[in-house]
Design a protein around this motif. Sequence first.
Motif, short mmCIF file in Angstrom:
data_model
loop_
_atom_site.label_atom_id
_atom_site.label_comp_id
_atom_site.label_asym_id
_atom_site.label_seq_id
_atom_site.Cartn_x
_atom_site.Cartn_y
_atom_site.Cartn_z
N THR A 17 -3.28 8.16 2.18
CA THR A 17 -3.13 8.56 0.90
C THR A 17 -1.64 9.57 0.74
OG1 THR A 17 -4.68 10.44 1.33
CG2 THR A 17 -5.53 8.79 0.70
N LEU A 40 0.87 -1.32 0.08
CA LEU A 40 0.13 0.06 -0.01
C LEU A 40 0.84 1.39 0.00
CD1 LEU A 40 -2.71 1.44 0.01
CD2 LEU A 40 -2.57 1.38 3.00
N THR A 45 -3.82 4.91 -5.96
CA THR A 45 -3.84 4.53 -4.42
C THR A 45 -5.31 3.85 -4.40
OG1 THR A 45 -2.61 6.40 -3.64
CG2 THR A 45 -3.97 4.90 -1.99
N ASN A 98 -2.22 10.32 -8.37
CA ASN A 98 -1.79 9.78 -7.01
C ASN A 98 -3.18 9.04 -6.55
OD1 ASN A 98 -0.60 10.98 -3.74
ND2 ASN A 98 -0.17 9.02 -5.03
N SER A 99 -4.09 9.92 -6.24
CA SER A 99 -5.43 9.09 -5.68
C SER A 99 -5.96 7.98 -6.78
CB SER A 99 -6.64 10.23 -5.62
OG SER A 99 -6.77 10.73 -6.93
N VAL A 154 1.45 4.33 -2.64
CA VAL A 154 1.11 5.51 -2.27
C VAL A 154 2.38 6.52 -2.72
CG1 VAL A 154 0.77 7.46 -0.38
CG2 VAL A 154 -0.31 5.15 -0.48
#
Length: 244
Positions: free
Chosen positions: A237, A17, A47, A43-44, A21
């Motif tokens: 995040t 994870l 993720t 990025n979001s 991120v």
Amino acid sequence: MERTRRALAEFLGTGLLVTAVVGSGIMAARLSPGNIGLQLLENSIATAFALAVLIIVFGPISGAHFNPVVSLADWWLGRRDRSGLPTSDLAVYIGAQLLGATAGCVLANLMFDVPAVTFSATERTGAPLWLGEVVATGGLVLLVFALARTHRASIAPAAVGAYIGAAYWFTSSTSFANPAVTVGRAFTDTFAGIAPASVPGFVVAQLFGLAVGVTALLALYPNAGETGDVPAAPVATAGTGRDA
């Protein structure tokens, strides 16, 4: 042996994870220099998708907590009827998550040819960001255990991924919502980094969020502690700091 297998799942899941991120944050900064909004979008999305996949892979083994807040909530809610995380496993889970988060950050740094460990200089502090963490963490806890209480664990990957993807944008802190990943991200001076001095404030806010989420859960689902069907979910995040 079974405890070792669950700890390994938490270590790998949390590590991957954080790799997602931090790695997607570095890639976003390189692909879209100077455009913070586009960087955050890239990025979001990365993720959210990575998180959903990791829950699918590791959920059947450990519950895919990847997050001390989720593990604490699971333990607390199930302590009376022993339906949640056993007390003997709580420290094992949290230790594996912390170690995994740090290892995942180092892996991302190495993949993108930056120093394996460089403490972040990005300060993320102040009441607005801490409030954002309370909201993000409380919402996460409520979502995860509401799914468990209503026996909808099968939709947890999509639901949790969607929540985290959205929380990047509607919280001032860009939704770290995870003490382990917050600690891990202190080891990278890149887009996803957080200065070590800012970590305690975020962790305290996340613990407040845990209390808020559990309180809301018990008000809405009074028998929430009676289920052992925890879909689990992590989260943390990247984000860009105060101006995100």
